[in-house]
Design an enzyme around this catalytic site. Structure first.
Site, PDB file in Angstrom:
ATOM      1  N   ARG A 104      39.735  -3.142  45.847  1.00 33.86           N
ATOM      2  CA  ARG A 104      38.914  -4.267  46.318  1.00 33.86           C
ATOM      3  C   ARG A 104      38.359  -3.931  47.707  1.00 33.86           C
ATOM      4  NH1 ARG A 104      39.750  -9.406  44.438  1.00 33.86           N
ATOM      5  NH2 ARG A 104      37.905  -9.851  45.696  1.00 33.86           N
ATOM      6  N   ASP A 136      44.996 -11.783  32.820  1.00 38.76           N
ATOM      7  CA  ASP A 136      44.898 -12.561  34.059  1.00 38.76           C
ATOM      8  C   ASP A 136      45.805 -13.774  33.904  1.00 38.76           C
ATOM      9  OD1 ASP A 136      44.109 -13.461  36.535  1.00 38.76           O
ATOM     10  OD2 ASP A 136      42.046 -13.942  35.975  1.00 38.76           O
ATOM     11  N   HIS A 163      33.545 -13.358  38.860  1.00 41.43           N
ATOM     12  CA  HIS A 163      34.273 -12.657  39.936  1.00 41.43           C
ATOM     13  C   HIS A 163      33.795 -11.195  39.954  1.00 41.43           C
ATOM     14  CE1 HIS A 163      37.078 -12.015  42.985  1.00 41.43           C
ATOM     15  NE2 HIS A 163      38.231 -12.180  42.348  1.00 41.43           N
ATOM     16  N   GLN A 196      35.691  -8.263  41.802  1.00 38.68           N
ATOM     17  CA  GLN A 196      36.915  -7.836  41.117  1.00 38.68           C
ATOM     18  C   GLN A 196      36.605  -6.816  40.017  1.00 38.68           C
ATOM     19  OE1 GLN A 196      40.298  -8.834  41.718  1.00 38.68           O
ATOM     20  NE2 GLN A 196      40.450  -6.970  40.498  1.00 38.68           N
ATOM     21  N   CYS A 256      44.143  -8.565  37.820  1.00 43.52           N
ATOM     22  CA  CYS A 256      43.492  -8.692  39.139  1.00 43.52           C
ATOM     23  C   CYS A 256      44.418  -9.277  40.194  1.00 43.52           C
ATOM     24  CB  CYS A 256      42.205  -9.502  39.018  1.00 43.52           C
ATOM     25  SG  CYS A 256      42.469 -11.231  38.599  1.00 43.52           S
ATOM     26  N   ARG A 308      33.549 -17.815  48.645  1.00 44.89           N
ATOM     27  CA  ARG A 308      34.388 -18.141  47.472  1.00 44.89           C
ATOM     28  C   ARG A 308      34.301 -19.647  47.282  1.00 44.89           C
ATOM     29  NH1 ARG A 308      40.404 -16.251  45.707  1.00 44.89           N
ATOM     30  NH2 ARG A 308      39.114 -14.485  45.133  1.00 44.89           N
TER      31      ARG A 308
END
Ligand code: CP
Length: 308
Positions: A294, A225, A134, A137, A266, A107
């Site tokens: 996830r 988000d 991402h 996700q 998310c 990340r």
């Protein structure tokens, strides 16, 4: 060996296979006591490095738990604690880690950092989020949609809010999974035009509609988000909030979607900013299935990378 860096460079058939594997892995665990190993222990003898240059709850815990369930072990590293954060090059870090571990999850901030890690690593690299994308996700989101409603092909997905990194991965997924994607948000926070143009050139049904009520009409899935992503300046907070307020997902806005529409986020969320608690905890919401998935999707991604 395969890297999982972004959705656009992976064959649609592979992405669908990963989702199928994730659904099977999830099913095979139902009834298992928490923490029990998967029966095939596919990562037995494998060590996975999980590198975080940004904060994380879901990605950190779900990757760590996923590796352990598959019989492997993890080393969780913070970018700041590594020499990487003190001047060592990404290329040297990648070469060194490849002598110790079987897989790297990163990340980081810049997409270029991820690609450099993948270029010099001799083990697979997985994108655990960058400022631009991402993909893990979005794979979990598609898995979650299909678990609840069947194939996402041809469905209308509406993204309401900031055109951020998570949206970018949704745009790439729209091409691969053949769904229709509408962005609704202020002109100033619309997605990167290159993302939209590329999707349109590839025949993806992707559009921008600044009126949130028109955008959300007949949606099968509504997604939002946080309004301030990890790489956004806190000084821009008030301006962004003012611009994004009309795009809050609340009961009134969601009433224009299909009656059986799903709602996703998310997480982490700022409750009662981008979405009301009433929506987040309401009948349309699948946010905690999304978070759980996830775990399953990343296990499937790691198996795909390691050809397990
Ligand atoms: N959705 C997501 O990536 O969560 P974390 O930032 O907690 O990992």
């Amino acid at each position: 060996m395969a890297n999982f860096l972004d959705i656009k460079n992976i064959e649609s058939s592979d992405l669908k296979k990963i989702i199928q594997t994730a659904l099977e892995l999830k099913k095979s665990r139902s009834g298992l006591t928490k923490g029990a190993f998967d029966s095939d222990r596919a990562l037995d003898g494998h060590i996975v490095a999980l590198i975080f240059e940004k904060p994380s709850t879901r990605t950190r815990v779900s990757f760590d738990v996923g590796v352990r369930q598959m019989g492997g072990q993890t080393i969780v590293l913070s970018g700041n604690d590594m020499q990487l954060g003190h001047g060592e090059t990404i290329a040297d870090t990648a070469r060194v880690l490849s002598r110790y571990v079987d897989l790297i999850m990163l990340r980081t901030y810049e997409e270029a950092t991820l690609h450099e890690m993948a270029q010099f690593a001799q083990v697979p690299v997985i994108n655990g989020l960058t400022n631009f994308s991402h993909p893990c996700q979005i794979m979990a989101d598609i898995m979650t949609y299909e678990e609840h409603r069947g194939s996402i092909k041809g469905k209308k997905i509406v993204w309401s809010g900031d055109g951020n990194n998570v949206f970018n991965s949704f745009a790439q997924a729209a091409e691969k999974f053949d769904f229709n994607l509408t962005f609704t948000g202020p002109e100033t926070l619309k997605p990167d035009s290159k993302v939209i143009e590329r999707a349109q050139q590839n025949g993806t049904k992707i559009s921008i509609e600044h009126n949130p009520i028109l955008a959300i009409k007949d949606a099968d899935l509504v997604v939002t988000d946080t309004w301030i992503s990890m790489h956004d300046l806190q000084s821009a907070r008030e301006r962004r909030h003012n611009q994004l307020r009309p795009y809050q997902v609340n009961r009134e806005l969601l009433s224009h979607a299909k009656s059986n529409a799903l709602f996703m986020h998310c997480l982490p969320a700022h409750r009662d900013e981008e979405a009301t608690s009433e929506v987040m905890d309401g009948k349309h919401s699948v946010i905690f299935d999304e978070a759980e998935n996830r775990l399953h999707i990343q296990k499937a991604i790691m198996r795909w990378c390691l050809e397990k």
